[in-house]
Design a protein around this motif. Structure first.
Motif, PDB file in Angstrom:
ATOM      1  N   LEU A 178       0.931  -1.255   0.065  1.00  0.00           N
ATOM      2  CA  LEU A 178       0.035  -0.113   0.018  1.00  0.00           C
ATOM      3  C   LEU A 178       0.798   1.219   0.198  1.00  0.00           C
ATOM      4  N   ARG A 179       1.924   1.453   0.859  1.00  0.00           N
ATOM      5  CA  ARG A 179       2.842   2.353   0.802  1.00  0.00           C
ATOM      6  C   ARG A 179       3.452   2.623  -0.456  1.00  0.00           C
ATOM      7  N   ALA A 182       7.085  -5.774  -3.862  1.00  0.00           N
ATOM      8  CA  ALA A 182       6.038  -5.201  -3.241  1.00  0.00           C
ATOM      9  C   ALA A 182       5.012  -4.724  -4.262  1.00  0.00           C
ATOM     10  N   LEU A 183       5.489  -4.150  -5.329  1.00  0.00           N
ATOM     11  CA  LEU A 183       4.580  -3.547  -6.348  1.00  0.00           C
ATOM     12  C   LEU A 183       4.217  -4.846  -7.158  1.00  0.00           C
ATOM     13  N   MET A 242       0.232  -5.452  -7.762  1.00  0.00           N
ATOM     14  CA  MET A 242      -0.170  -5.887  -9.165  1.00  0.00           C
ATOM     15  C   MET A 242      -0.919  -7.169  -9.245  1.00  0.00           C
ATOM     16  N   ARG A 243      -0.375  -8.236  -8.879  1.00  0.00           N
ATOM     17  CA  ARG A 243      -0.955  -9.304  -8.964  1.00  0.00           C
ATOM     18  C   ARG A 243      -2.324  -9.532  -8.219  1.00  0.00           C
ATOM     19  N   ASN A 279      -0.334  -3.663 -15.189  1.00  0.00           N
ATOM     20  CA  ASN A 279       0.802  -2.612 -14.940  1.00  0.00           C
ATOM     21  C   ASN A 279       0.700  -1.913 -13.843  1.00  0.00           C
ATOM     22  N   LEU A 280       1.601  -1.140 -13.353  1.00  0.00           N
ATOM     23  CA  LEU A 280       1.534  -0.427 -12.027  1.00  0.00           C
ATOM     24  C   LEU A 280       0.487   0.754 -12.381  1.00  0.00           C
ATOM     25  N   ALA A 281       0.418   1.250 -13.456  1.00  0.00           N
ATOM     26  CA  ALA A 281      -0.780   2.360 -13.440  1.00  0.00           C
ATOM     27  C   ALA A 281      -2.201   1.944 -13.162  1.00  0.00           C
ATOM     28  N   GLU A 282      -2.305   0.703 -13.721  1.00  0.00           N
ATOM     29  CA  GLU A 282      -3.644   0.041 -13.535  1.00  0.00           C
ATOM     30  C   GLU A 282      -3.780  -0.335 -12.186  1.00  0.00           C
ATOM     31  N   ALA A 283      -2.744  -0.729 -11.302  1.00  0.00           N
ATOM     32  CA  ALA A 283      -2.702  -1.164 -10.057  1.00  0.00           C
ATOM     33  C   ALA A 283      -3.128  -0.196  -9.096  1.00  0.00           C
TER      34      ALA A 283
END
Length: 65
Positions: A9-10, A38-39, A43-44, A50-54
């Motif tokens: 979350l952070r 963590a990222l 995302m999973r 991708n990160l933007a969608e997450a």
């Protein structure tokens, strides 16, 4: 959806604020490989491609602001 860990979350919150992975590493003193993990886990868990969608999905779920 599995619950996101505090570090996930952070990192998503920092990404939402425009921070790069390198910025996150400098601001948190957390190793880059741990931030990457963590990222990727976030995302999973959010089923994001991708990160933007997450970040978008986490914001829509009110997990980050």
């Amino acid at each position: 959806m599995k619950e996101l860990e505090p570090l996930e979350l952070r990192c998503l919150t920092l990404a939402a604020r425009g921070r790069t992975r390198q910025d996150m590493m400098r601001e948190t003193d957390i190793p880059l490989d741990r931030i990457d993990r963590a990222l990727e886990d976030a995302m999973r868990k959010l089923q994001a491609g991708n990160l933007a969608e997450a970040v978008f999905r986490a914001a829509r779920l009110d997990l980050i602001s």
